[in-house]
Enzyme design. Structure first.
Site, short mmCIF file in Angstrom:
data_model
loop_
_atom_site.label_atom_id
_atom_site.label_comp_id
_atom_site.label_asym_id
_atom_site.label_seq_id
_atom_site.Cartn_x
_atom_site.Cartn_y
_atom_site.Cartn_z
N GLY A 112 0.81 -1.23 0.00
CA GLY A 112 0.00 0.00 0.00
C GLY A 112 0.84 1.27 0.00
O GLY A 112 0.37 2.33 -0.43
N GLU A 135 2.73 -8.48 -1.87
CA GLU A 135 1.47 -9.11 -1.45
C GLU A 135 1.40 -10.61 -1.73
O GLU A 135 0.85 -11.37 -0.92
CB GLU A 135 0.27 -8.41 -2.12
CG GLU A 135 -0.08 -7.06 -1.52
CD GLU A 135 0.72 -5.89 -2.08
OE1 GLU A 135 1.72 -6.13 -2.80
OE2 GLU A 135 0.34 -4.75 -1.81
N1 COA Z 1 1.78 -4.12 8.69
C1 COA Z 1 1.81 -4.17 10.04
N2 COA Z 1 2.95 -3.99 10.73
C2 COA Z 1 4.07 -3.76 10.04
C3 COA Z 1 4.10 -3.71 8.64
C4 COA Z 1 2.87 -3.89 7.95
N3 COA Z 1 2.78 -3.83 6.63
N4 COA Z 1 5.37 -3.48 8.23
C5 COA Z 1 6.11 -3.38 9.35
N5 COA Z 1 5.33 -3.56 10.44
C6 COA Z 1 5.74 -3.53 11.85
C7 COA Z 1 6.44 -4.82 12.27
O1 COA Z 1 5.50 -5.82 12.56
C8 COA Z 1 7.23 -4.34 13.47
O2 COA Z 1 6.34 -4.24 14.56
P1 COA Z 1 6.76 -4.80 16.03
O3 COA Z 1 7.99 -3.99 16.39
O4 COA Z 1 5.58 -4.50 16.87
O5 COA Z 1 7.05 -6.25 15.83
C9 COA Z 1 7.63 -2.93 13.07
O6 COA Z 1 6.72 -2.52 12.05
C10 COA Z 1 9.03 -2.82 12.52
O7 COA Z 1 9.15 -3.71 11.44
P2 COA Z 1 10.30 -4.83 11.33
O8 COA Z 1 9.79 -5.94 10.46
O9 COA Z 1 10.79 -5.21 12.70
O10 COA Z 1 11.44 -4.00 10.58
P3 COA Z 1 12.61 -4.57 9.65
O11 COA Z 1 13.52 -3.42 9.41
O12 COA Z 1 13.18 -5.81 10.24
O13 COA Z 1 11.90 -4.98 8.27
C11 COA Z 1 10.39 -4.68 6.39
C12 COA Z 1 11.33 -4.03 7.43
C13 COA Z 1 9.70 -3.57 5.64
C14 COA Z 1 11.21 -5.53 5.42
C15 COA Z 1 9.35 -5.57 7.13
O14 COA Z 1 8.77 -4.81 8.18
C16 COA Z 1 8.24 -6.08 6.25
O15 COA Z 1 8.44 -6.99 5.47
N6 COA Z 1 7.03 -5.51 6.39
C17 COA Z 1 5.86 -5.95 5.67
C18 COA Z 1 5.88 -5.47 4.24
C19 COA Z 1 4.68 -5.98 3.49
O16 COA Z 1 4.49 -7.16 3.27
N7 COA Z 1 3.81 -5.05 3.06
C20 COA Z 1 2.66 -5.34 2.27
C21 COA Z 1 1.47 -5.49 3.11
S1 COA Z 1 0.06 -5.91 2.13
#
Ligand code: COA
Length: 257
Positions: A112, A135
């Site tokens: 998003g 996704e």
């Molecule tokens: N929805 C909900 N929470 C999210 C999020 C999302 N799309 N993306 C990140 N967060 C949250 C994590 O759960 C984490 O929360 P917590 O500390 O309570 O556990 C926090 O944000 C920090 O993220 P984290 O994953 O620890 O950071 P990172 O630097 O290790 O990784 C990313 C960064 C972007 C690679 C990873 O957060 C990720 O893959 N996020 C999802 C991306 C995604 O699939 N988006 C599409 C959604 S349809």
């Protein structure tokens, strides 16, 4: 208006919307989407605001996607509703706003987040930005216009590749694919976007709104973009800005829009 998840700043006819959930990498939950709708609407109605810049707070992310924790237990009907409502409230709303929107992509723009950047009229990325539509790695597809807008911006082949691999691309690659207009150093991102906005502010707001409607019409199903251009072109002739712009030119002075 008071917001829990976003910050609004206004200066020199430029409105800035900062998505402010850095602890969740600015993920778009329902409340943030509703607040963004209201903020875009508020700034669009404000006659003193002529350009909107949207960015994310914190060091890491523009927006890391829709908030996964909110839809993990949804069924088919709720999933469809999530997509429909989100598109209507935010993504289509931004694309069709009369005020130009610049996305300052300051870090992760995933799911998003990339969809929000793609719905904006202009995208500028910092060197550290990473973009992708992950996704399918979650068993779902982009639902906020990503399958459509990525194909429009980067072409069908690249869109298919990015969506199917669920991988991330660098800011440089994003520029190469036409996904972002410009890549700048991280510290230059907001100053660059503000300079760009200042150039836009100098021009006629009513003509820019007409241009947004005409350019968007080129990609709308069942709409003849050339007819929309004729209609919008004609409408400009009835505006005060047209009188001022042409008069100023003939009087060899700068227009006052
Ligand atoms: N929805 C909900 N929470 C999210 C999020 C999302 N799309 N993306 C990140 N967060 C949250 C994590 O759960 C984490 O929360 P917590 O500390 O309570 O556990 C926090 O944000 C920090 O993220 P984290 O994953 O620890 O950071 P990172 O630097 O290790 O990784 C990313 C960064 C972007 C690679 C990873 O957060 C990720 O893959 N996020 C999802 C991306 C995604 O699939 N988006 C599409 C959604 S349809």
């Amino acid at each position: 208006m008071n917001y829990n998840n976003i910050i609004i700043e206004e200066e020199d006819k430029i409105g800035r919307i900062i998505i402010n959930r850095p602890e969740k990498l600015n993920a778009l939950n329902k409340e943030t989407i509703a607040e963004l709708h209201d903020a875009f609407d508020e700034l669009d109605q404000d006659e003193d605001i002529r350009v909107i810049i949207i960015t994310g707070s914190g060091e890491k992310a523009f927006v890391a996607g829709a908030d996964i924790s909110e839809f993990a237990d949804f069924d088919e009907k709720e999933g469809a509703e999530l997509s429909r409502k989100g598109q209507e409230l935010l993504f289509d709303f931004v694309e069709n706003l009369s005020t130009p929107v610049i996305a300052a992509v300051n870090g992760f723009a995933l799911g998003g987040g990339l969809e929000l950047a793609m719905a904006s009229h202009i995208r500028v990325a910092s060197e550290n930005a990473k973009m992708g539509l992950p996704e399918v790695s979650l068993g779902v597809i982009p639902g906020y216009g990503g399958t459509q807008r990525l194909s429009q911006l980067a072409g069908k082949g690249k869109a298919m590749e990015m969506i199917m691999t669920a991988g991330m691309i660098s800011a440089e690659e994003a520029q190469e694919y036409g996904l972002v207009n410009t890549v700048v150093e991280k510290k230059e991102l907001l100053p660059y976007c503000e300079k760009l906005a200042a150039k836009i502010v100098r021009n006629s707001g009513t003509a820019i709104a007409a241009a947004i409607a005409a350019v968007n019409a080129s990609l709308k199903e069942g709409v003849n973009g050339f007819s929309v251009e004729i209609e919008q072109f004609g409408k400009c002739f009835g505006t005060d800005d047209f009188t001022e712009g042409t008069t100023a030119f003939l009087e060899k002075r700068k227009p006052r829009f």
